[in-house]
Each structure stands twice: as C-alpha cells, then as structure tokens.
Design a protein around this motif. Structure first.
Motif, PDB file in Angstrom:
ATOM      1  N   GLY A 108       0.825  -1.202   0.000  1.00  0.00           N
ATOM      2  CA  GLY A 108       0.000   0.000   0.000  1.00  0.00           C
ATOM      3  C   GLY A 108       0.861   1.255   0.000  1.00  0.00           C
ATOM      4  O   GLY A 108       1.800   1.374   0.797  1.00  0.00           O
ATOM      5  N   GLY A 109       0.572   2.177  -0.888  1.00  0.00           N
ATOM      6  CA  GLY A 109       1.300   3.435  -0.965  1.00  0.00           C
ATOM      7  C   GLY A 109       2.552   3.386  -1.809  1.00  0.00           C
ATOM      8  O   GLY A 109       3.124   4.434  -2.129  1.00  0.00           O
ATOM      9  N   ILE A 110       2.993   2.184  -2.196  1.00  0.00           N
ATOM     10  CA  ILE A 110       4.183   2.065  -3.040  1.00  0.00           C
ATOM     11  C   ILE A 110       3.896   1.356  -4.356  1.00  0.00           C
ATOM     12  O   ILE A 110       4.733   1.356  -5.255  1.00  0.00           O
ATOM     13  CB  ILE A 110       5.320   1.324  -2.310  1.00  0.00           C
ATOM     14  CG1 ILE A 110       4.901  -0.110  -1.971  1.00  0.00           C
ATOM     15  CG2 ILE A 110       5.747   2.072  -1.049  1.00  0.00           C
ATOM     16  CD1 ILE A 110       6.041  -0.981  -1.479  1.00  0.00           C
ATOM     17  N   ALA A 111       2.719   0.735  -4.480  1.00  0.00           N
ATOM     18  CA  ALA A 111       2.403  -0.042  -5.681  1.00  0.00           C
ATOM     19  C   ALA A 111       2.134   0.871  -6.868  1.00  0.00           C
ATOM     20  O   ALA A 111       1.626   1.978  -6.723  1.00  0.00           O
ATOM     21  CB  ALA A 111       1.203  -0.949  -5.426  1.00  0.00           C
ATOM     22  N   ASN A 112       2.449   0.352  -8.032  1.00  0.00           N
ATOM     23  CA  ASN A 112       2.142   1.045  -9.280  1.00  0.00           C
ATOM     24  C   ASN A 112       0.754   0.690  -9.800  1.00  0.00           C
ATOM     25  O   ASN A 112       0.175   1.444 -10.585  1.00  0.00           O
ATOM     26  CB  ASN A 112       3.177   0.690 -10.348  1.00  0.00           C
ATOM     27  CG  ASN A 112       4.588   1.047  -9.916  1.00  0.00           C
ATOM     28  OD1 ASN A 112       5.305   0.207  -9.401  1.00  0.00           O
ATOM     29  ND2 ASN A 112       4.983   2.293 -10.092  1.00  0.00           N
ATOM     30  N   LEU A 113       0.246  -0.462  -9.368  1.00  0.00           N
ATOM     31  CA  LEU A 113      -1.066  -0.918  -9.814  1.00  0.00           C
ATOM     32  C   LEU A 113      -1.726  -1.685  -8.676  1.00  0.00           C
ATOM     33  O   LEU A 113      -1.098  -2.570  -8.079  1.00  0.00           O
ATOM     34  CB  LEU A 113      -0.928  -1.819 -11.046  1.00  0.00           C
ATOM     35  CG  LEU A 113      -2.219  -2.415 -11.606  1.00  0.00           C
ATOM     36  CD1 LEU A 113      -3.114  -1.319 -12.189  1.00  0.00           C
ATOM     37  CD2 LEU A 113      -1.913  -3.473 -12.671  1.00  0.00           C
ATOM     38  N   PHE A 171     -11.045  -4.988 -10.092  1.00  0.00           N
ATOM     39  CA  PHE A 171     -10.668  -3.867 -10.948  1.00  0.00           C
ATOM     40  C   PHE A 171      -9.174  -3.585 -10.847  1.00  0.00           C
ATOM     41  O   PHE A 171      -8.546  -3.828  -9.814  1.00  0.00           O
ATOM     42  CB  PHE A 171     -11.463  -2.612 -10.560  1.00  0.00           C
ATOM     43  CG  PHE A 171     -12.939  -2.762 -10.752  1.00  0.00           C
ATOM     44  CD1 PHE A 171     -13.535  -2.438 -11.961  1.00  0.00           C
ATOM     45  CD2 PHE A 171     -13.747  -3.258  -9.723  1.00  0.00           C
ATOM     46  CE1 PHE A 171     -14.898  -2.603 -12.156  1.00  0.00           C
ATOM     47  CE2 PHE A 171     -15.110  -3.420  -9.908  1.00  0.00           C
ATOM     48  CZ  PHE A 171     -15.683  -3.085 -11.120  1.00  0.00           C
ATOM     49  N   LEU A 172      -8.629  -3.040 -11.920  1.00  0.00           N
ATOM     50  CA  LEU A 172      -7.237  -2.632 -11.992  1.00  0.00           C
ATOM     51  C   LEU A 172      -7.178  -1.123 -11.863  1.00  0.00           C
ATOM     52  O   LEU A 172      -7.718  -0.398 -12.710  1.00  0.00           O
ATOM     53  CB  LEU A 172      -6.617  -3.077 -13.317  1.00  0.00           C
ATOM     54  CG  LEU A 172      -6.795  -4.555 -13.668  1.00  0.00           C
ATOM     55  CD1 LEU A 172      -6.247  -4.845 -15.058  1.00  0.00           C
ATOM     56  CD2 LEU A 172      -6.122  -5.441 -12.630  1.00  0.00           C
ATOM     57  N   VAL A 173      -6.540  -0.651 -10.793  1.00  0.00           N
ATOM     58  CA  VAL A 173      -6.497   0.790 -10.505  1.00  0.00           C
ATOM     59  C   VAL A 173      -5.035   1.229 -10.447  1.00  0.00           C
ATOM     60  O   VAL A 173      -4.315   0.889  -9.500  1.00  0.00           O
ATOM     61  CB  VAL A 173      -7.209   1.126  -9.178  1.00  0.00           C
ATOM     62  CG1 VAL A 173      -7.155   2.627  -8.918  1.00  0.00           C
ATOM     63  CG2 VAL A 173      -8.651   0.634  -9.205  1.00  0.00           C
ATOM     64  N   PRO A 174      -4.564   1.987 -11.434  1.00  0.00           N
ATOM     65  CA  PRO A 174      -3.168   2.434 -11.422  1.00  0.00           C
ATOM     66  C   PRO A 174      -2.922   3.517 -10.384  1.00  0.00           C
ATOM     67  O   PRO A 174      -3.845   4.249  -9.981  1.00  0.00           O
ATOM     68  CB  PRO A 174      -2.961   3.006 -12.838  1.00  0.00           C
ATOM     69  CG  PRO A 174      -4.149   2.587 -13.633  1.00  0.00           C
ATOM     70  CD  PRO A 174      -5.269   2.379 -12.660  1.00  0.00           C
ATOM     71  N   GLU A 175      -1.666   3.611  -9.939  1.00  0.00           N
ATOM     72  CA  GLU A 175      -1.283   4.699  -9.046  1.00  0.00           C
ATOM     73  C   GLU A 175      -1.574   6.033  -9.727  1.00  0.00           C
ATOM     74  O   GLU A 175      -1.556   6.154 -10.950  1.00  0.00           O
ATOM     75  CB  GLU A 175       0.216   4.611  -8.732  1.00  0.00           C
ATOM     76  CG  GLU A 175       1.111   4.780  -9.941  1.00  0.00           C
ATOM     77  CD  GLU A 175       2.579   4.838  -9.590  1.00  0.00           C
ATOM     78  OE1 GLU A 175       2.912   5.166  -8.437  1.00  0.00           O
ATOM     79  OE2 GLU A 175       3.403   4.560 -10.485  1.00  0.00           O
ATOM     80  N   GLY A 176      -1.877   7.031  -8.916  1.00  0.00           N
ATOM     81  CA  GLY A 176      -2.123   8.358  -9.457  1.00  0.00           C
ATOM     82  C   GLY A 176      -3.525   8.583  -9.962  1.00  0.00           C
ATOM     83  O   GLY A 176      -3.867   9.707 -10.386  1.00  0.00           O
ATOM     84  N   THR A 177      -4.384   7.548  -9.924  1.00  0.00           N
ATOM     85  CA  THR A 177      -5.770   7.740 -10.340  1.00  0.00           C
ATOM     86  C   THR A 177      -6.446   8.710  -9.369  1.00  0.00           C
ATOM     87  O   THR A 177      -6.351   8.537  -8.155  1.00  0.00           O
ATOM     88  CB  THR A 177      -6.528   6.392 -10.343  1.00  0.00           C
ATOM     89  OG1 THR A 177      -5.855   5.479 -11.211  1.00  0.00           O
ATOM     90  CG2 THR A 177      -7.961   6.581 -10.814  1.00  0.00           C
ATOM     91  N   PRO A 178      -7.120   9.755  -9.872  1.00  0.00           N
ATOM     92  CA  PRO A 178      -7.781  10.713  -8.976  1.00  0.00           C
ATOM     93  C   PRO A 178      -8.715  10.031  -7.988  1.00  0.00           C
ATOM     94  O   PRO A 178      -9.493   9.146  -8.361  1.00  0.00           O
ATOM     95  CB  PRO A 178      -8.543  11.617  -9.947  1.00  0.00           C
ATOM     96  CG  PRO A 178      -7.753  11.550 -11.216  1.00  0.00           C
ATOM     97  CD  PRO A 178      -7.253  10.132 -11.291  1.00  0.00           C
ATOM     98  N   GLY A 179      -8.637  10.429  -6.729  1.00  0.00           N
ATOM     99  CA  GLY A 179      -9.469   9.856  -5.678  1.00  0.00           C
ATOM    100  C   GLY A 179      -8.815   8.724  -4.914  1.00  0.00           C
ATOM    101  O   GLY A 179      -9.322   8.293  -3.876  1.00  0.00           O
TER     102      GLY A 179
END
Length: 403
Positions: free
Chosen positions: A175-180, A200-208
């Motif tokens: 958590g907090g270091i993953a890219n995806l 679902f696949l949620v990339p780092e930097g996705t708003p929210g």
C-alpha cells in the motif's frame, strides 16, 4: 517417477535469490527492522534492485516479457527471499501471485498492457498491490452467506463506460508504493457477496486514490502496509478483470496457487530459525560439552528439521497439483493446505529456536527474537487459518486424497 531434482534453470533462479537474500537482504533487514518509525523500515533501493534481477516476474509468461516459470519456481524463489527477510518476501510474493491472477483472468489486451508493462518496468521497480481486506475484517470479505448486507463494503458503481469505486481497504501489503492495485469491490449490492463482487485494476495516481498511515507492525517490518482509500475513483470498464460479478470465481481459481507463496515464505523463515539454533547448539558449551550433545536439545533440532522438510514436501506437491489440475485427481482443490500447515509449522520452529538459544535468543540483538516476531503473522494473513480450514473441510468429502 517422482523426481525432486532441479533443472539448471531452477538452480540458477534459486542461486540468484539465495545470493540476493544473503548478500543484500540480510544486512539491510537487521538495521531496518530496528527503525522506530515504520516509515523508515521499507528499503526502496533494495526492493528495486531485487525487481531488476527479474525476481518479480517469475510467473509472467515469456511472451509478455517474463521469466515464464511455474509454481515450483515461485516456491523456490520465495523461500530463499524469506530466508533473508519475511517482510521483503511479502512484497515479492504479492507481486508474483497478483501477476498470476492477471495471467489467468485477464483479457489479451489487459495482459499486453499490464503484464508487459510490469515485466518491462521491473528495472524501475514495478510493484503490484492487492486491495482486498476491509476494516470490517479480512474474513468478512469471504462471507459465503446469502444476506447481501454482509461481505465486501467497497462499491463499484457503473456510470456509462466507467465504474466509480468508493470505500476503503486496510492492512494492504505494498500500500502506498504499488504502481497498480488489484481491487475487490461490490458491483451488485442486492445479491450475495460471492455473486456480487468484481475485480478492478487501478493504477497509481488515479484521482481519488489515497492512503492512510503506514502501519507499525510487530514483525514483517520491512514490508509497507497501509490503508488504501477510494474516494469516487473512476476507472474505465476495460479495467475490470473478468466478467462483472466474477470476482470471487477469479480469486478461488487462483487461490490454490496463492498459498504456495505464503507457505514457501514460512519455510524460508523456519529454515533461518533452524540454522541459528543449530549453530548455537553446536557452539554453546554447558557442562563441558556443546548443548547439541544433550538429548533434549538434539531432539528439538530433529523435530524442527522434520517439520521443515514435511512442509516443503507438502508445498511442492500442492504447487505441482495447481499447475497440473488434469493429472492430480482433484488435489488442487485442497491447495489451502500449502498455506495452513507451513504457517503453523513456522511458529513452532521459531519458538523452539528461542528455547534452544535460551536467554540469548530473547535479546533484541540476537536474530531469533526477530524471527519469532515475524513468525507470528503467518497463520493470520492471506486468509486466517481458521477460515481456510473451514473452507478446506467443506472441500474434503468428494475429493480423492492423493494424486
């Protein structure tokens, strides 16, 4: 014919992981484990070096840029990493097990996008995180009851060609270091938990997408564990893994292999505890002779070694069964054994190591103390043993007992 000999490729993989564990992980682990703040425990440069060696791509097929290994390869790798440090092993086993989930459930477009990216970016430290556990409890997400009010609380609501994810996950490794992040969320709140969840696949930097505090853990301190928060996180529908509502079918399909990672990590840590105790027993002199010459100490060491070997044999057999479901007469359905037995064993072996080392073993500056703290987690995470035994017992009646 049963053959336990390794191929040349497996020996090379094991040797790479072993040298990395002894030369790189061990020295760093001792220092990082002692850091007062959990924020200072995660060894970013060390992890990225390990990923650059290809240690995170062992189950990614070669046509996507990975190593193209099997679950035995996975077991060999994780055991060696955990011999160096259990927290570091956590990062790699999560990375590898989640890549397998993508291999088995992803579309060709998803594999080309995410697996290839992961394999190609390993030199830069591409990391996966599995956002499953929620504040209501890790076991709650596996609720098999029909009441739709029970189970996963994080929601994913369809909005046109997107899904909007809201909720929170806790105790998330990487958590907090993953890219995806691979996220389990409720897509249909009107039906049972097992039928109403999707991945679902949620990339780092996705708003929210945001994160809570770094958890201050008893052991496994070199792994980064944080709360992952979803505040109206919008992802396109092509970042859903599998069909809507197929979340648990995907997890169950992969779980028979996932336990191999945790079981192998437990074996690696138990091996480390055994080696410390054996060395101590050979060199500690009481009543004029090394304590290994005393029958009670020798018997403890014999028990420890037998338990380690038994656990490894079980893990390897379950790994083989998961990779060969057509040849194993249903044994792959009992794959949780690969997690349950070794996770109990490692507590027993680490505790016995402390007994052998006596007062010295209880001291913070002696390695056994850390190993005991690390050992305590294994029956708890990646599905508690109590929960997994419940599901295992339900599987037993119609399944042959041997391959």
């Amino acid at each position: 014919m049963i053959d336990f000999a390794f191929s040349e490729e497996q020996r090379a993989l094991q040797d790479t992981a072993r040298r990395f564990a002894l030369d790189e992980i061990r020295p760093e682990a001792t220092r990082r484990d002692a850091e007062p703040s959990p924020k200072d425990c995660f060894p970013d440069k060390l992890v990225r070096k390990g990923l650059s060696l290809g240690l995170g791509s062992v189950l990614i097929p070669q046509n996507y840029g990975g190593y193209g290994g099997n679950l035995i390869d996975y077991s060999l790798l994780v055991e060696e990493l955990a011999y160096g440090d259990a927290g570091i092993a956590d990062l790699f086993l999560v990375n590898i097990s989640l890549s397998r989930l993508l291999v088995r459930a992803g579309t060709e477009a998803q594999k080309q996008r995410w697996l290839r990216t992961m394999a190609e970016e390993l030199a830069n430290g591409y990391i996966l995180g599995g956002a499953m556990t929620e504040p209501t409890g890790g076991s709650e997400i596996f609720c098999p009851l029909p009441d739709p009010k029970m189970g996963v609380r994080t929601t994913a609501v369809r909005d046109g060609s997107d899904y909007v994810i809201s909720g929170g996950k806790c105790f998330i490794t990487n958590g907090g270091i993953a890219n995806l992040y691979i996220v389990l969320a409720r897509t249909n709140p009107t039906i049972s938990n097992f039928e109403g969840c999707s991945i679902f696949l949620v990339p780092e930097g996705t708003p929210g997408l945001s994160f809570g505090k770094v958890e201050n853990k008893m052991g496994h301190r070199l792994s980064s564990v944080r709360e992952v928060i979803f505040h109206q996180v919008r992802v396109p529908a092509d970042q859903r893994l599998g069909e809507e509502g197929a979340g648990f079918a995907i997890l169950i399909d992969c779980y028979e292999g996932n336990g191999v990672g945790v079981g192998s990590s437990a074996i690696g840590l138990a091996r480390a505890a055994y080696d410390v105790a054996l060395d101590y027993a050979q060199n500690r002199v009481i009543w004029g002779q090394p304590i290994i010459q005393h029958e009670s100490v020798a018997a403890k060491l014999a028990d420890m070694r037998m338990k380690i070997e038994a656990a490894r044999a079980l893990v390897w057999k379950m790994a083989w069964a998961a990779d060969n479901p057509d040849k194993c007469a249903g044994l792959n359905r009992l794959g949780t054994m690969a997690k349950i037995f070794p996770s109990m064993m490692v507590r027993e072996v680490a505790s016995a190591a402390m007994d052998i080392c006596g007062g010295t073993g209880y001291m913070r500056d002696f390695p056994v103390e850390k190993l005991v703290r690390d050992a305590m987690l294994y029956p708890i995470y990646d599905g508690t043993n109590d929960l997994l035994k419940r599901f295992l017992a339900q599987t037993l009646p119609g399944v042959p007992g041997a391959a």
